[in-house]
Design a protein around this motif. Structure first.
Motif, mmCIF file in Angstrom:
data_model
loop_
_atom_site.group_PDB
_atom_site.id
_atom_site.type_symbol
_atom_site.label_atom_id
_atom_site.label_comp_id
_atom_site.label_asym_id
_atom_site.label_seq_id
_atom_site.Cartn_x
_atom_site.Cartn_y
_atom_site.Cartn_z
ATOM 1 N N THR A 77 0.855 -1.190 0.000
ATOM 2 C CA THR A 77 0.000 0.000 0.000
ATOM 3 C C THR A 77 0.890 1.239 0.000
ATOM 4 N N ALA A 78 0.318 2.377 -0.330
ATOM 5 C CA ALA A 78 1.087 3.621 -0.427
ATOM 6 C C ALA A 78 1.710 4.021 0.907
ATOM 7 N N ASP A 79 1.108 3.624 2.028
ATOM 8 C CA ASP A 79 1.643 4.010 3.333
ATOM 9 C C ASP A 79 2.521 2.922 3.963
ATOM 10 N N ALA A 80 2.826 1.853 3.223
ATOM 11 C CA ALA A 80 3.651 0.759 3.744
ATOM 12 C C ALA A 80 5.119 1.183 3.812
ATOM 13 N N GLU A 81 5.801 0.745 4.872
ATOM 14 C CA GLU A 81 7.231 1.009 5.000
ATOM 15 C C GLU A 81 7.994 0.109 4.038
#
Length: 77
Positions: free
Chosen positions: A8-12
């Protein structure tokens, strides 16, 4: 077949993202084992050496590796 879930776009992201395609198949030319590390030299056709440079990265079997050293004339990295 990729069985991983999409990021996802907010995954590290811990490392480098690989994207691209297979240009060549390389052979392991040499393995040197040191204390706590290994140096692996890959043989490559000389015409591809201008695309491979020290401190760059390369994807091998889906793993992103940092290139420590190259030998353009001998055709290895």
């Amino acid at each position: 077949m990729n069985l991983e879930r999409a990021a996802t776009a907010d995954a590290e992201v811990g490392g480098q993202i690989l994207s691209g395609h297979i240009d060549i198949v390389s052979e392991v030319a040499e393995i040197k084992t040191g204390i706590g590390n290994r140096l692996i030299r890959f043989a490559v056709p000389r015409q591809y050496m201008p695309c491979i440079f020290a401190r760059g990265c390369i994807g091998i079997d889906g793993i992103s590796l940092t290139i420590a050293e190259t030998a353009r004339i001998d055709g290895w990295f």
